[in-house]
Design an enzyme around this catalytic site. Structure first.
Site, short mmCIF file in Angstrom:
data_model
loop_
_atom_site.label_atom_id
_atom_site.label_comp_id
_atom_site.label_asym_id
_atom_site.label_seq_id
_atom_site.Cartn_x
_atom_site.Cartn_y
_atom_site.Cartn_z
N ASP A 61 6.71 -22.95 -7.54
CA ASP A 61 6.39 -22.10 -8.69
C ASP A 61 6.28 -20.67 -8.18
O ASP A 61 5.43 -20.36 -7.34
CB ASP A 61 5.05 -22.59 -9.26
CG ASP A 61 4.53 -21.74 -10.39
OD1 ASP A 61 5.11 -20.67 -10.69
OD2 ASP A 61 3.50 -22.13 -10.98
N ILE A 62 7.12 -19.80 -8.69
CA ILE A 62 7.19 -18.43 -8.16
C ILE A 62 5.89 -17.65 -8.42
O ILE A 62 5.60 -16.70 -7.70
CB ILE A 62 8.43 -17.69 -8.72
CG1 ILE A 62 8.81 -16.51 -7.81
CG2 ILE A 62 8.20 -17.25 -10.16
CD1 ILE A 62 10.19 -15.95 -8.10
N ASN A 109 13.93 -10.98 -20.64
CA ASN A 109 14.93 -10.64 -21.67
C ASN A 109 14.85 -9.14 -21.88
O ASN A 109 13.94 -8.48 -21.38
CB ASN A 109 14.70 -11.43 -22.97
CG ASN A 109 13.33 -11.16 -23.55
OD1 ASN A 109 13.02 -10.04 -23.98
ND2 ASN A 109 12.47 -12.18 -23.56
N GLY A 112 10.08 -19.99 -20.14
CA GLY A 112 10.55 -20.18 -18.77
C GLY A 112 9.72 -19.43 -17.74
O GLY A 112 8.49 -19.32 -17.85
N VAL A 113 10.42 -18.88 -16.76
CA VAL A 113 9.71 -18.21 -15.66
C VAL A 113 9.03 -16.93 -16.17
O VAL A 113 7.96 -16.54 -15.69
CB VAL A 113 10.69 -17.95 -14.49
CG1 VAL A 113 11.71 -16.88 -14.78
CG2 VAL A 113 9.92 -17.64 -13.21
N ASP A 114 9.61 -16.27 -17.16
CA ASP A 114 9.05 -15.07 -17.78
C ASP A 114 7.66 -15.38 -18.36
O ASP A 114 6.68 -14.67 -18.09
CB ASP A 114 10.02 -14.60 -18.88
CG ASP A 114 9.74 -13.21 -19.42
OD1 ASP A 114 8.87 -12.53 -18.86
OD2 ASP A 114 10.42 -12.82 -20.39
N SER A 150 19.07 -16.49 -14.92
CA SER A 150 20.04 -16.87 -15.98
C SER A 150 20.38 -18.36 -16.06
O SER A 150 21.13 -18.75 -16.96
CB SER A 150 21.37 -16.10 -15.85
OG SER A 150 21.27 -14.84 -16.48
N THR A 151 19.89 -19.18 -15.13
CA THR A 151 20.36 -20.59 -15.14
C THR A 151 19.47 -21.51 -15.96
O THR A 151 19.65 -22.73 -15.94
CB THR A 151 20.49 -21.14 -13.70
OG1 THR A 151 19.21 -21.23 -13.09
CG2 THR A 151 21.40 -20.26 -12.86
N TYR A 153 19.29 -19.06 -20.48
CA TYR A 153 20.52 -18.27 -20.65
C TYR A 153 21.79 -19.06 -20.29
O TYR A 153 22.90 -18.54 -20.50
CB TYR A 153 20.44 -16.95 -19.87
CG TYR A 153 19.65 -15.87 -20.59
CD1 TYR A 153 19.04 -16.10 -21.83
CD2 TYR A 153 19.50 -14.60 -20.03
CE1 TYR A 153 18.33 -15.11 -22.48
CE2 TYR A 153 18.79 -13.59 -20.69
CZ TYR A 153 18.21 -13.86 -21.92
OH TYR A 153 17.50 -12.87 -22.57
N1 AR6 Z 1 8.90 -20.62 -10.93
C1 AR6 Z 1 10.19 -20.63 -10.53
N2 AR6 Z 1 11.23 -20.91 -11.36
C2 AR6 Z 1 10.94 -21.22 -12.64
C3 AR6 Z 1 9.62 -21.22 -13.14
C4 AR6 Z 1 8.57 -20.91 -12.22
N3 AR6 Z 1 7.29 -20.89 -12.60
N4 AR6 Z 1 9.68 -21.56 -14.47
C5 AR6 Z 1 10.98 -21.75 -14.77
N5 AR6 Z 1 11.75 -21.55 -13.67
P1 AR6 Z 1 14.62 -19.17 -17.42
P2 AR6 Z 1 16.89 -17.35 -17.84
C6 AR6 Z 1 13.20 -21.66 -13.51
O1 AR6 Z 1 14.94 -19.90 -18.66
O2 AR6 Z 1 17.84 -18.47 -17.81
C7 AR6 Z 1 12.96 -16.44 -21.06
O3 AR6 Z 1 12.48 -16.87 -22.28
C8 AR6 Z 1 13.98 -22.43 -14.52
O4 AR6 Z 1 13.88 -23.83 -14.25
O5 AR6 Z 1 13.20 -18.88 -17.11
O6 AR6 Z 1 17.23 -16.09 -17.06
C9 AR6 Z 1 13.19 -14.94 -21.01
O7 AR6 Z 1 12.26 -14.23 -21.80
C10 AR6 Z 1 15.39 -21.92 -14.28
O8 AR6 Z 1 15.97 -22.58 -13.16
O9 AR6 Z 1 15.40 -17.73 -17.34
C11 AR6 Z 1 14.59 -14.81 -21.54
O10 AR6 Z 1 14.61 -14.79 -22.95
C12 AR6 Z 1 15.15 -20.46 -13.87
O11 AR6 Z 1 13.75 -20.36 -13.61
C13 AR6 Z 1 15.28 -16.05 -21.03
O12 AR6 Z 1 14.25 -17.01 -20.84
C14 AR6 Z 1 15.54 -19.46 -14.95
O13 AR6 Z 1 15.27 -20.01 -16.22
C15 AR6 Z 1 15.95 -15.82 -19.69
O14 AR6 Z 1 16.68 -16.96 -19.36
#
Ligand code: AR6
Length: 202
Positions: A39-40, A53, A61-63, A146-147, A150
């Protein structure tokens, strides 16, 4: 310089470390790139990267995880930034996170691969490293930009991420460590395979 992938027993079940460019003065060089599962928001680094975003006002997600862990002060600072276009990056403080800073970048939405998604993703990494250089940061941790929501295929994203990280490690002498934090064992495996397949540069 050579990029060698070595399998290491570490705190995580498996951690791959790449020893990049061993100068003659450092015996065997030192570990500059790590792929870890985790977990980052728990990572102690000069900066962690947020896959945000373009509003920079939070999301899932991570955001979402980063904003929850950093606290409301992060959102307040983000409001003042007035958004961020895809491919660019902006830096804030880390507030309640163990990391000192957050570098927010906005990845491309995957639209099938013909909308410059790969170039925009590469630009995200370059923009993050431009801030790393500007602020003299020594360590930075990335999620897989993005994975998730997005939809960028991770098999295509991993080699782009590793190529840009490798280039930055070669270019920035003050940068000591880059960690890629993968959220699932499957994602970690994809990055491990991409690292093992990465061509050694020059
Ligand atoms: N630590 C590390 N990686 C994580 C964590 C964490 N705590 N939580 C999720 N991931 P995403 P995107 C991974 O969807 O594709 C948001 O709503 C996750 O499993 O977080 O760039 C933003 O506001 C995946 O492998 O980001 C934007 O609207 C990776 O992080 C949109 O999502 C990226 O998934 C951005 O989409």
């Amino acid at each position: 310089a050579k990029l060698q992938a070595t399998r290491f027993p570490f705190r995580q079940p498996v951690c791959w470390r790449a020893v990049i460019g061993a100068p003659p003065s450092t015996r065997g060089g030192h570990v500059k790139l790590e792929l870890v599962k985790g977990d980052i928001t728990k990572v102690d680094a000069d900066a962690i990267v947020n896959a945000a975003n373009s509003s920079l006002l939070g999301g899932g997600g991570v955001d979402g995880a980063i904003h929850r862990a950093a606290g409301p002060e992060l959102l307040a600072e983000c409001r003042d930034l007035r958004g961020c276009p895809a491919g660019q990056a902006k830096l804030t403080k880390g507030y309640r996170l163990p990391a000192r800073h957050v570098i927010h970048t906005v990845g491309p939405v995957w639209r099938g691969g013909n909308a410059s998604e790969e170039a925009v993703l590469a630009r995200c990494y370059k923009s993050v490293f431009a801030l790393v250089e500007q602020h003299g940061l020594r360590s930075v941790a990335f999620p897989s930009i993005s994975t998730g929501a997005y939809g960028f295929p991770i098999e295509k994203a991993a080699p782009i991420a590793l190529r840009e990280i490798h280039a930055a490690l070669e270019r920035l002498p003050r940068l000591e460590k880059v960690t890629v934090v993968l959220f699932s064992p499957g994602d970690l495996e994809v990055y491990q395979r991409a690292l093992a397949a990465a061509p050694a540069s020059n």
